[in-house]
Design a protein around this motif. Structure first.
Motif, PDB file in Angstrom:
ATOM      1  N   ASN A   1       0.761  -0.924  -0.012  1.00  0.00           N
ATOM      2  CA  ASN A   1       0.088  -0.152   0.063  1.00  0.00           C
ATOM      3  C   ASN A   1       0.395   0.916   0.199  1.00  0.00           C
ATOM      4  O   ASN A   1       0.626   2.252   0.115  1.00  0.00           O
ATOM      5  CB  ASN A   1      -0.798  -0.114   1.337  1.00  0.00           C
ATOM      6  CG  ASN A   1      -1.607  -1.122   0.909  1.00  0.00           C
ATOM      7  OD1 ASN A   1      -2.091  -1.446  -0.106  1.00  0.00           O
ATOM      8  ND2 ASN A   1      -3.259  -1.541   2.012  1.00  0.00           N
ATOM      9  N   TYR A   2       2.108   1.438   0.267  1.00  0.00           N
ATOM     10  CA  TYR A   2       2.891   2.201   0.263  1.00  0.00           C
ATOM     11  C   TYR A   2       4.394   2.875  -0.101  1.00  0.00           C
ATOM     12  O   TYR A   2       4.867   1.155  -1.158  1.00  0.00           O
ATOM     13  CB  TYR A   2       3.315   2.591   1.653  1.00  0.00           C
ATOM     14  CG  TYR A   2       2.059   2.612   3.109  1.00  0.00           C
ATOM     15  CD1 TYR A   2       1.559   3.510   2.543  1.00  0.00           C
ATOM     16  CD2 TYR A   2       1.618   1.748   3.233  1.00  0.00           C
ATOM     17  CE1 TYR A   2       0.490   3.799   3.093  1.00  0.00           C
ATOM     18  CE2 TYR A   2       0.537   1.232   3.756  1.00  0.00           C
ATOM     19  CZ  TYR A   2      -0.108   2.916   4.014  1.00  0.00           C
ATOM     20  OH  TYR A   2      -1.527   2.647   4.503  1.00  0.00           O
ATOM     21  N   LEU A   3       4.709   3.465  -1.233  1.00  0.00           N
ATOM     22  CA  LEU A   3       5.512   3.146  -1.770  1.00  0.00           C
ATOM     23  C   LEU A   3       6.928   3.441  -0.644  1.00  0.00           C
ATOM     24  O   LEU A   3       8.257   1.586  -1.276  1.00  0.00           O
ATOM     25  CB  LEU A   3       6.223   5.022  -2.280  1.00  0.00           C
ATOM     26  CG  LEU A   3       5.100   5.365  -3.286  1.00  0.00           C
ATOM     27  CD1 LEU A   3       5.448   7.090  -3.296  1.00  0.00           C
ATOM     28  CD2 LEU A   3       4.880   4.632  -4.697  1.00  0.00           C
ATOM     29  N   THR A   4       7.247   3.384   0.727  1.00  0.00           N
ATOM     30  CA  THR A   4       8.170   3.056   0.929  1.00  0.00           C
ATOM     31  C   THR A   4       7.895   2.998   2.301  1.00  0.00           C
ATOM     32  O   THR A   4       7.957   3.665   3.283  1.00  0.00           O
ATOM     33  CB  THR A   4       9.290   4.105   1.145  1.00  0.00           C
ATOM     34  OG1 THR A   4       8.435   5.022   1.597  1.00  0.00           O
ATOM     35  CG2 THR A   4       9.772   5.204  -0.415  1.00  0.00           C
ATOM     36  N   PRO A   5       7.298   1.423   2.632  1.00  0.00           N
ATOM     37  CA  PRO A   5       6.562   1.534   4.313  1.00  0.00           C
ATOM     38  C   PRO A   5       7.770   1.291   5.586  1.00  0.00           C
ATOM     39  O   PRO A   5       8.952   1.694   5.217  1.00  0.00           O
ATOM     40  CB  PRO A   5       6.203  -0.394   3.831  1.00  0.00           C
ATOM     41  CG  PRO A   5       6.689  -0.142   2.353  1.00  0.00           C
ATOM     42  CD  PRO A   5       7.188   0.163   1.768  1.00  0.00           C
ATOM     43  N   PRO A   6       6.487   2.019   6.364  1.00  0.00           N
ATOM     44  CA  PRO A   6       8.330   1.846   7.671  1.00  0.00           C
ATOM     45  C   PRO A   6       8.226   0.951   8.039  1.00  0.00           C
ATOM     46  O   PRO A   6       8.343  -0.629   7.888  1.00  0.00           O
ATOM     47  CB  PRO A   6       6.440   1.672   8.932  1.00  0.00           C
ATOM     48  CG  PRO A   6       5.242   2.631   8.332  1.00  0.00           C
ATOM     49  CD  PRO A   6       5.413   1.990   6.472  1.00  0.00           C
TER      50      PRO A   6
ATOM     51  N   ARG B   1       2.411  10.770   2.083  1.00  0.00           N
ATOM     52  CA  ARG B   1       1.300   9.536   2.781  1.00  0.00           C
ATOM     53  C   ARG B   1       1.917   8.633   3.396  1.00  0.00           C
ATOM     54  O   ARG B   1       1.932   8.334   4.393  1.00  0.00           O
ATOM     55  CB  ARG B   1       0.719   9.336   1.335  1.00  0.00           C
ATOM     56  CG  ARG B   1      -0.686   8.397   1.877  1.00  0.00           C
ATOM     57  CD  ARG B   1      -1.047   8.212   0.704  1.00  0.00           C
ATOM     58  NE  ARG B   1      -2.288   6.177   0.981  1.00  0.00           N
ATOM     59  CZ  ARG B   1      -1.528   6.023  -0.054  1.00  0.00           C
ATOM     60  NH1 ARG B   1      -0.863   5.615  -0.025  1.00  0.00           N
ATOM     61  NH2 ARG B   1      -2.505   4.240   0.556  1.00  0.00           N
ATOM     62  N   ASP B   2       3.457   8.359   3.236  1.00  0.00           N
ATOM     63  CA  ASP B   2       4.226   6.895   3.263  1.00  0.00           C
ATOM     64  C   ASP B   2       4.616   7.845   5.016  1.00  0.00           C
ATOM     65  O   ASP B   2       4.802   6.586   6.012  1.00  0.00           O
ATOM     66  CB  ASP B   2       5.536   7.015   2.173  1.00  0.00           C
ATOM     67  CG  ASP B   2       4.751   6.476   1.437  1.00  0.00           C
ATOM     68  OD1 ASP B   2       4.080   5.668   1.335  1.00  0.00           O
ATOM     69  OD2 ASP B   2       5.726   5.606   0.605  1.00  0.00           O
ATOM     70  N   TYR B   3       4.863   9.067   5.226  1.00  0.00           N
ATOM     71  CA  TYR B   3       6.110   9.429   6.132  1.00  0.00           C
ATOM     72  C   TYR B   3       4.380   9.527   7.084  1.00  0.00           C
ATOM     73  O   TYR B   3       4.961   9.581   8.261  1.00  0.00           O
ATOM     74  CB  TYR B   3       5.762  11.056   5.559  1.00  0.00           C
ATOM     75  CG  TYR B   3       5.903  11.569   7.071  1.00  0.00           C
ATOM     76  CD1 TYR B   3       7.389  11.615   7.610  1.00  0.00           C
ATOM     77  CD2 TYR B   3       5.411  12.686   7.850  1.00  0.00           C
ATOM     78  CE1 TYR B   3       7.469  12.308   9.210  1.00  0.00           C
ATOM     79  CE2 TYR B   3       5.507  13.429   8.885  1.00  0.00           C
ATOM     80  CZ  TYR B   3       6.438  13.383   9.540  1.00  0.00           C
ATOM     81  OH  TYR B   3       6.678  14.040  10.597  1.00  0.00           O
ATOM     82  N   ALA B   4       3.382   9.412   6.637  1.00  0.00           N
ATOM     83  CA  ALA B   4       2.625  10.062   7.736  1.00  0.00           C
ATOM     84  C   ALA B   4       2.096   8.223   8.534  1.00  0.00           C
ATOM     85  O   ALA B   4       1.658   7.690  10.220  1.00  0.00           O
ATOM     86  CB  ALA B   4       0.555   9.845   7.284  1.00  0.00           C
TER      87      ALA B   4
ATOM     88  N   PHE C   1      13.219  12.394   5.326  1.00  0.00           N
ATOM     89  CA  PHE C   1      12.506  11.288   5.711  1.00  0.00           C
ATOM     90  C   PHE C   1      11.824  11.858   3.304  1.00  0.00           C
ATOM     91  O   PHE C   1      12.657  10.115   3.156  1.00  0.00           O
ATOM     92  CB  PHE C   1      10.964  11.076   5.688  1.00  0.00           C
ATOM     93  CG  PHE C   1      10.595   9.690   5.582  1.00  0.00           C
ATOM     94  CD1 PHE C   1      10.743   8.826   5.778  1.00  0.00           C
ATOM     95  CD2 PHE C   1       9.491   9.746   4.534  1.00  0.00           C
ATOM     96  CE1 PHE C   1       9.653   7.412   5.320  1.00  0.00           C
ATOM     97  CE2 PHE C   1       8.320   8.980   3.996  1.00  0.00           C
ATOM     98  CZ  PHE C   1       8.839   7.646   4.517  1.00  0.00           C
ATOM     99  N   SER C   2      11.524  12.856   3.232  1.00  0.00           N
ATOM    100  CA  SER C   2      11.269  12.577   1.922  1.00  0.00           C
ATOM    101  C   SER C   2      12.683  12.053   0.789  1.00  0.00           C
ATOM    102  O   SER C   2      12.861  11.397   0.182  1.00  0.00           O
ATOM    103  CB  SER C   2      10.468  13.793   1.569  1.00  0.00           C
ATOM    104  OG  SER C   2      10.170  14.114  -0.147  1.00  0.00           O
TER     105      SER C   2
END
Length: 463
Positions: free
Chosen positions: A124-129, A270-273, A146-147
């Motif tokens: 669901n994410y480009l870079t998962p946690p 969105r990934d950062y969140a 992070f970005s």
């Protein structure tokens, strides 16, 4: 015969680029299941607008599976218990699922792994946690580094195709009827505006992406103009997983425009969140900066004037046209323009001095793209309470924001009482002496609100 493979679906309601579905299809007959678990999330059970979207998204996915001689099994109850029952009924031993980071899903994933063979995938994410870390191996807390680190890791993984075939189990398990879940409003049916505004499902998401490919180059400037329809409006499709950010990234990666680079950073936000809630699971209900626990918010549960102001904000009757237009757009369509989200959130927190968590709750119930991580991160950023946030003392001026970002046509559309006013009067009719009888006066003046907010901040700081 190979044992059936259960695919546990949540916010990944698509056929293509679905790692859990793709992996399961390689290993045996697929039983795709969605469990409506209204208890696990407690205060973050889906709100009304999200339930409307969920109904139509499940309906769309069920048709897609049906066209491939497969079925979507629906169960209601405790997700772990229902999946364990389903495994016992079908003889399945393995559950495939895309990893989710909301605290209740992390807890459920842990519990399910003790019951069955649970295989988790990043879908669901480009870079998962956990995949983007500092030089010391810890997760980032601040968005900008992070970005930058995320961009340095790109490209993301390749897009997975739909499974070529989906084999069926010998016998299909019993499924609930979607209509019995009563996700759609009936008495009253308040969803007319949402129905008009949105098309739901995987095909609709890709149609929207195709439109966005032709407009993303304008995003850098147009994203701030609520009267110009130049935002992707892909957020609810992304939230429910009808399309993945990986699909979007690869579709747009050839663009060389400033618009694409800005939009790419929105996908990274969105990934950062998700990165934030992975570190701070209670982020939607707890100030990251503990100083703000001492801020003397006006409490609508004990203060009648605060309750009246909160209701005016929710109804779009604050006397600030750009704020009211945004709140009415939200109620009509289940969505709000990004720039106006910031204006309305800042207004609640700083002009009305009402705790950001009241706004988080309202947005959670009324947004079709209500996302635990993004909603909490955006509210804490605006309030100044978050791990990475705007300063509380930076108080957005809604009236000048309206004029600066050309909000007149937007106001005309959503506040029809003001549609006969031209610029600059429409931005602040009370100040210009042309307030229509049907439109309220300001609940509080900008200068008075600003001074009250700064006074509360100084008191919190002991100044």
């Amino acid at each position: 015969m190979t044992k059936p493979q259960i695919v546990w679906l949540r916010r990944d309601l698509r056929m293509a680029d679905n790692p859990a579905l793709y992996a399961a299809a390689q290993q045996g007959p697929v039983i795709a299941v969605y469990v409506l678990d209204d208890e696990c999330a407690k205060g973050h059970t889906y709100g009304g607008a999200s339930r409307w979207w969920l109904h139509h998204s499940l309906e769309s996915l069920s048709k897609s599976l049906g066209s491939r001689n497969a079925r979507l099994i629906l169960r209601r109850g405790d997700a772990v218990e229902e999946l364990a029952k389903l495994a016992e009924e079908t003889g399945a031993e393995t559950v495939h699922a895309n990893r989710h980071y909301e605290p209740w899903w992390r807890k459920a994933q842990g519990a399910l792994a003790e019951e069955l063979d649970l295989k988790l995938y990043d879908g669901n994410y480009l870079t998962p946690p956990g995949s983007v870390t500092t030089g010391s191996g810890t997760q980032y807390k601040i968005y900008t580094p992070f970005s930058k680190a995320s961009l340095a890791q790109f490209p993301p993984r390749d897009v997975l195709p739909e499974p070529e075939t989906l084999s069926s189990p010998d016998k299909w398990p019993v499924s609930d009827a979607l209509e019995d879940w009563q996700l759609l409003p009936t008495k009253p049916d308040w969803a007319g505006g949402i129905r008009t505004f949105w098309e739901v499902g995987e095909a609709a998401a890709h149609e929207r992406l195709a439109w966005w490919e032709n407009h993303v180059e304008d995003y850098d400037e147009a994203r701030n103009l609520p009267s110009v329809e130049k935002t992707s409006q892909l957020s609810p499709h992304l939230h429910f997983g009808e399309i993945s950010p990986v699909q979007i990234w690869h579709a747009l990666k050839h663009s060389r425009s400033d618009g694409w680079r800005t939009y790419e950073k929105e996908l990274i936000w969105r990934d950062y969140a998700q990165n934030a809630i992975a570190q701070f699971p209670a982020y939607a209900s707890t100030n990251y900066r503990e100083d703000y626990d001492k801020l003397n918010w006006r409490d609508p549960h004990s203060d009648k004037a605060a309750a009246r102001d909160l209701k005016a904000w929710q109804d779009g009757k604050t006397g600030y046209p750009i704020v009211d237009a945004g709140m009415r757009q939200l109620y009509q369509t289940g969505w709000m323009h990004n720039r106006v989200r910031m204006i309305t959130a800042s207004f609640l927190i700083k002009h009305l001095l009402i705790d950001w968590r009241e706004g988080e709750k309202w947005f959670w119930d009324t947004l079709v793209d209500a996302d635990y991580a993004s909603n909490a991160t955006n509210w804490q950023w605006t309030a100044g309470t978050g791990v990475d946030s705007n300063m509380f003392v930076r108080i957005m001026a809604p009236l000048s924001q309206s004029e600066k970002f050309d909000g007149a046509a937007y106001i005309c559309e959503y506040v029809p009482e003001l549609a006969d006013l031209s610029e600059p009067y429409i931005h602040d009719p009370e100040e210009h002496g042309c307030l229509p009888k049907a439109y309220p006066a300001k609940v509080i003046g900008h200068k008075e609100a600003r001074e009250r907010a700064l006074s509360a901040y100084k008191a919190m700081k002991g100044e």
